[in-house]
Motif scaffolding. Structure first.
Motif, PDB file in Angstrom:
ATOM      1  N   LEU A 199      -6.402  15.280 -20.426  1.00 15.57           N
ATOM      2  CA  LEU A 199      -6.666  15.800 -19.083  1.00 15.57           C
ATOM      3  C   LEU A 199      -8.174  15.840 -18.924  1.00 15.57           C
ATOM      4  O   LEU A 199      -8.864  16.582 -19.634  1.00 15.57           O
ATOM      5  CB  LEU A 199      -6.069  17.197 -18.911  1.00 15.57           C
ATOM      6  CG  LEU A 199      -6.306  17.834 -17.539  1.00 15.57           C
ATOM      7  CD1 LEU A 199      -5.526  17.093 -16.455  1.00 15.57           C
ATOM      8  CD2 LEU A 199      -5.929  19.300 -17.545  1.00 15.57           C
ATOM      9  N   ILE A 200      -8.677  15.013 -18.014  1.00 22.54           N
ATOM     10  CA  ILE A 200     -10.118  14.922 -17.780  1.00 22.54           C
ATOM     11  C   ILE A 200     -10.419  15.549 -16.421  1.00 22.54           C
ATOM     12  O   ILE A 200      -9.788  15.200 -15.422  1.00 22.54           O
ATOM     13  CB  ILE A 200     -10.575  13.454 -17.831  1.00 22.54           C
ATOM     14  CG1 ILE A 200     -10.302  12.878 -19.229  1.00 22.54           C
ATOM     15  CG2 ILE A 200     -12.051  13.325 -17.456  1.00 22.54           C
ATOM     16  CD1 ILE A 200     -10.478  11.385 -19.328  1.00 22.54           C
ATOM     17  N   THR A 201     -11.364  16.466 -16.406  1.00 23.26           N
ATOM     18  CA  THR A 201     -11.715  17.181 -15.177  1.00 23.26           C
ATOM     19  C   THR A 201     -13.158  16.884 -14.804  1.00 23.26           C
ATOM     20  O   THR A 201     -14.053  16.936 -15.660  1.00 23.26           O
ATOM     21  CB  THR A 201     -11.540  18.701 -15.369  1.00 23.26           C
ATOM     22  OG1 THR A 201     -10.194  18.973 -15.761  1.00 23.26           O
ATOM     23  CG2 THR A 201     -11.836  19.455 -14.078  1.00 23.26           C
ATOM     24  N   CYS A 202     -13.371  16.548 -13.544  1.00 17.60           N
ATOM     25  CA  CYS A 202     -14.725  16.348 -13.028  1.00 17.60           C
ATOM     26  C   CYS A 202     -15.285  17.716 -12.630  1.00 17.60           C
ATOM     27  O   CYS A 202     -14.865  18.297 -11.623  1.00 17.60           O
ATOM     28  CB  CYS A 202     -14.706  15.403 -11.829  1.00 17.60           C
ATOM     29  SG  CYS A 202     -16.338  15.098 -11.112  1.00 17.60           S
ATOM     30  N   VAL A 203     -16.196  18.248 -13.437  1.00 17.24           N
ATOM     31  CA  VAL A 203     -16.712  19.596 -13.186  1.00 17.24           C
ATOM     32  C   VAL A 203     -17.901  19.591 -12.229  1.00 17.24           C
ATOM     33  O   VAL A 203     -18.226  20.612 -11.615  1.00 17.24           O
ATOM     34  CB  VAL A 203     -17.078  20.297 -14.510  1.00 17.24           C
ATOM     35  CG1 VAL A 203     -15.819  20.540 -15.334  1.00 17.24           C
ATOM     36  CG2 VAL A 203     -18.079  19.477 -15.321  1.00 17.24           C
ATOM     37  N   ALA A 204     -18.549  18.439 -12.089  1.00 11.40           N
ATOM     38  CA  ALA A 204     -19.669  18.244 -11.162  1.00 11.40           C
ATOM     39  C   ALA A 204     -19.867  16.740 -11.060  1.00 11.40           C
ATOM     40  O   ALA A 204     -19.352  15.984 -11.893  1.00 11.40           O
ATOM     41  CB  ALA A 204     -20.932  18.928 -11.681  1.00 11.40           C
ATOM     42  N   PRO A 205     -20.586  16.254 -10.041  1.00  9.97           N
ATOM     43  CA  PRO A 205     -20.767  14.805  -9.930  1.00  9.97           C
ATOM     44  C   PRO A 205     -21.316  14.210 -11.230  1.00  9.97           C
ATOM     45  O   PRO A 205     -22.374  14.609 -11.720  1.00  9.97           O
ATOM     46  CB  PRO A 205     -21.767  14.680  -8.775  1.00  9.97           C
ATOM     47  CG  PRO A 205     -21.506  15.891  -7.933  1.00  9.97           C
ATOM     48  CD  PRO A 205     -21.186  16.978  -8.903  1.00  9.97           C
ATOM     49  N   GLY A 206     -20.557  13.286 -11.820  1.00  6.76           N
ATOM     50  CA  GLY A 206     -20.971  12.629 -13.048  1.00  6.76           C
ATOM     51  C   GLY A 206     -20.773  13.442 -14.318  1.00  6.76           C
ATOM     52  O   GLY A 206     -21.139  12.980 -15.408  1.00  6.76           O
ATOM     53  N   GLU A 207     -20.182  14.626 -14.206  1.00  7.39           N
ATOM     54  CA  GLU A 207     -19.969  15.467 -15.389  1.00  7.39           C
ATOM     55  C   GLU A 207     -18.472  15.736 -15.559  1.00  7.39           C
ATOM     56  O   GLU A 207     -17.786  16.112 -14.594  1.00  7.39           O
ATOM     57  CB  GLU A 207     -20.712  16.798 -15.251  1.00  7.39           C
ATOM     58  CG  GLU A 207     -22.223  16.664 -15.244  1.00  7.39           C
ATOM     59  CD  GLU A 207     -22.906  18.021 -15.187  1.00  7.39           C
ATOM     60  OE1 GLU A 207     -22.323  19.004 -15.672  1.00  7.39           O
ATOM     61  OE2 GLU A 207     -24.010  18.097 -14.622  1.00  7.39           O
ATOM     62  N   PHE A 208     -17.993  15.581 -16.804  1.00  8.79           N
ATOM     63  CA  PHE A 208     -16.550  15.667 -17.067  1.00  8.79           C
ATOM     64  C   PHE A 208     -16.279  16.473 -18.329  1.00  8.79           C
ATOM     65  O   PHE A 208     -17.071  16.459 -19.272  1.00  8.79           O
ATOM     66  CB  PHE A 208     -15.954  14.263 -17.230  1.00  8.79           C
ATOM     67  CG  PHE A 208     -16.230  13.355 -16.065  1.00  8.79           C
ATOM     68  CD1 PHE A 208     -15.364  13.321 -14.973  1.00  8.79           C
ATOM     69  CD2 PHE A 208     -17.370  12.553 -16.030  1.00  8.79           C
ATOM     70  CE1 PHE A 208     -15.631  12.505 -13.888  1.00  8.79           C
ATOM     71  CE2 PHE A 208     -17.632  11.730 -14.950  1.00  8.79           C
ATOM     72  CZ  PHE A 208     -16.762  11.710 -13.869  1.00  8.79           C
ATOM     73  N   THR A 209     -15.151  17.165 -18.328  1.00 10.12           N
ATOM     74  CA  THR A 209     -14.643  17.776 -19.547  1.00 10.12           C
ATOM     75  C   THR A 209     -13.314  17.111 -19.888  1.00 10.12           C
ATOM     76  O   THR A 209     -12.568  16.701 -18.999  1.00 10.12           O
ATOM     77  CB  THR A 209     -14.419  19.288 -19.385  1.00 10.12           C
ATOM     78  OG1 THR A 209     -13.453  19.520 -18.348  1.00 10.12           O
ATOM     79  CG2 THR A 209     -15.716  19.992 -19.023  1.00 10.12           C
ATOM     80  N   THR A 210     -13.028  17.009 -21.180  1.00  6.65           N
ATOM     81  CA  THR A 210     -11.801  16.371 -21.638  1.00  6.65           C
ATOM     82  C   THR A 210     -11.015  17.350 -22.501  1.00  6.65           C
ATOM     83  O   THR A 210     -11.557  17.911 -23.457  1.00  6.65           O
ATOM     84  CB  THR A 210     -12.101  15.104 -22.455  1.00  6.65           C
ATOM     85  OG1 THR A 210     -12.811  14.177 -21.623  1.00  6.65           O
ATOM     86  CG2 THR A 210     -10.814  14.450 -22.943  1.00  6.65           C
ATOM     87  N   THR A 211      -9.750  17.548 -22.158  1.00  6.94           N
ATOM     88  CA  THR A 211      -8.843  18.387 -22.939  1.00  6.94           C
ATOM     89  C   THR A 211      -7.779  17.494 -23.561  1.00  6.94           C
ATOM     90  O   THR A 211      -7.107  16.729 -22.853  1.00  6.94           O
ATOM     91  CB  THR A 211      -8.165  19.452 -22.055  1.00  6.94           C
ATOM     92  OG1 THR A 211      -9.172  20.248 -21.432  1.00  6.94           O
ATOM     93  CG2 THR A 211      -7.240  20.340 -22.879  1.00  6.94           C
ATOM     94  N   LYS A 212      -7.640  17.572 -24.881  1.00 11.73           N
ATOM     95  CA  LYS A 212      -6.579  16.842 -25.569  1.00 11.73           C
ATOM     96  C   LYS A 212      -5.303  17.679 -25.498  1.00 11.73           C
ATOM     97  O   LYS A 212      -5.265  18.798 -26.009  1.00 11.73           O
ATOM     98  CB  LYS A 212      -6.985  16.556 -27.011  1.00 11.73           C
ATOM     99  CG  LYS A 212      -8.197  15.641 -27.114  1.00 11.73           C
ATOM    100  CD  LYS A 212      -8.601  15.406 -28.563  1.00 11.73           C
ATOM    101  CE  LYS A 212      -9.821  14.490 -28.650  1.00 11.73           C
ATOM    102  NZ  LYS A 212     -10.229  14.252 -30.060  1.00 11.73           N
ATOM    103  N   LEU A 213      -4.266  17.136 -24.867  1.00  7.99           N
ATOM    104  CA  LEU A 213      -3.047  17.892 -24.620  1.00  7.99           C
ATOM    105  C   LEU A 213      -2.045  17.767 -25.758  1.00  7.99           C
ATOM    106  O   LEU A 213      -1.508  18.754 -26.242  1.00  7.99           O
ATOM    107  CB  LEU A 213      -2.403  17.439 -23.300  1.00  7.99           C
ATOM    108  CG  LEU A 213      -3.260  17.617 -22.045  1.00  7.99           C
ATOM    109  CD1 LEU A 213      -2.573  16.977 -20.838  1.00  7.99           C
ATOM    110  CD2 LEU A 213      -3.529  19.103 -21.774  1.00  7.99           C
ATOM    111  N   PHE A 214      -1.756  16.531 -26.161  1.00  7.99           N
ATOM    112  CA  PHE A 214      -0.775  16.293 -27.223  1.00  7.99           C
ATOM    113  C   PHE A 214      -0.847  14.829 -27.641  1.00  7.99           C
ATOM    114  O   PHE A 214      -1.414  13.997 -26.935  1.00  7.99           O
ATOM    115  CB  PHE A 214       0.657  16.639 -26.760  1.00  7.99           C
ATOM    116  CG  PHE A 214       1.045  16.027 -25.445  1.00  7.99           C
ATOM    117  CD1 PHE A 214       1.563  14.735 -25.377  1.00  7.99           C
ATOM    118  CD2 PHE A 214       0.899  16.736 -24.257  1.00  7.99           C
ATOM    119  CE1 PHE A 214       1.915  14.161 -24.168  1.00  7.99           C
ATOM    120  CE2 PHE A 214       1.249  16.176 -23.032  1.00  7.99           C
ATOM    121  CZ  PHE A 214       1.759  14.886 -22.991  1.00  7.99           C
TER     122      PHE A 214
END
Length: 217
Positions: free
Chosen positions: A184-199
């Protein structure tokens, strides 16, 4: 055993036990009848914990995977959604119920027709099914609030992340057998992303996916 009891058992035994506990998502599984999106010859398998063949080398994801995707994306009524791979239209229908509009892109003409017919039969109108190859991105309607890749990709093209609004969410299964991860990749700001490994999981790749560079000697 009647149909509704079988559906209840699917939710209780497969889906709840896979950390899908959002009541809104669980209610949706009773509202939109999965068996009505399964090809007639495979309808008896509609509630089984397995990928169901759709023909043309494609499959429906397992019920628990579909439910988990919808839960993890936290779809809102204002969301514009891109779905890569329409399949039978079932996940499309789940997303459409939660969001504002779904642009669903299917590369196989026969599956595009199947999805359109199933969605029309259920009077789901906030979906546009388009034929094309979106394995490496689909900028036509960007930016999107939500992007879902319904099959795996060895490498995730940057185009998908670049197509997200700030606050947008992307679900993708990335890697190759034997190791694939649902992200699950979330765009937290323009050009900035966080990635969560789900399974960890394993499923067939999208057609024409981006391949990793290979060392040659």
């Amino acid at each position: 055993m009647n149909l509704e009891q079988t559906r209840f058992n699917m939710v209780a035994q497969q889906i709840r036990t896979w950390s899908v506990l959002d009541d809104n998502v669980l209610d949706l599984l009773y509202k939109i009848k999965r068996e009505e999106f399964v090809p007639a010859e495979n309808r008896a398998m509609a509630f089984v914990d397995m990928e169901i063949p759709l023909g043309y080398g494609q499959v429906m994801l397992t019920p628990k995977m579909e439910a988990r995707i919808v839960q993890e994306l936290h779809v809102k009524k204002t969301d514009k959604i891109l779905e890569v791979g329409s399949g039978s239209g079932y996940l499309t229908a789940l997303l459409a119920d939660r969001g504002a509009h779904v642009y669903s892109v299917e590369i196989i003409p026969e599956l595009k027709a199947m999805a359109e017919n199933n969605l029309k039969a259920h009077e789901i109108t906030n979906v546009t099914v388009e034929q094309g190859d979106a394995a490496r991105g689909w900028p036509k309607h960007e930016p999107y609030d939500v992007i879902v890749l319904t099959a795996s990709t060895p490498v995730l093209p940057d185009a998908f992340q670049k197509s997200l609004y700030p606050g947008g969410r992307l679900f993708a299964i990335v890697g190759e057998d034997p190791v694939m991860e649902a992200l699950l990749i979330t765009c937290v700001a323009p050009g900035e992303f966080t990635t969560t490994k789900l399974f960890e999981t394993s499923t067939a790749p999208l057609i024409n996916v981006l391949q990793p560079s290979r060392f040659t000697f």
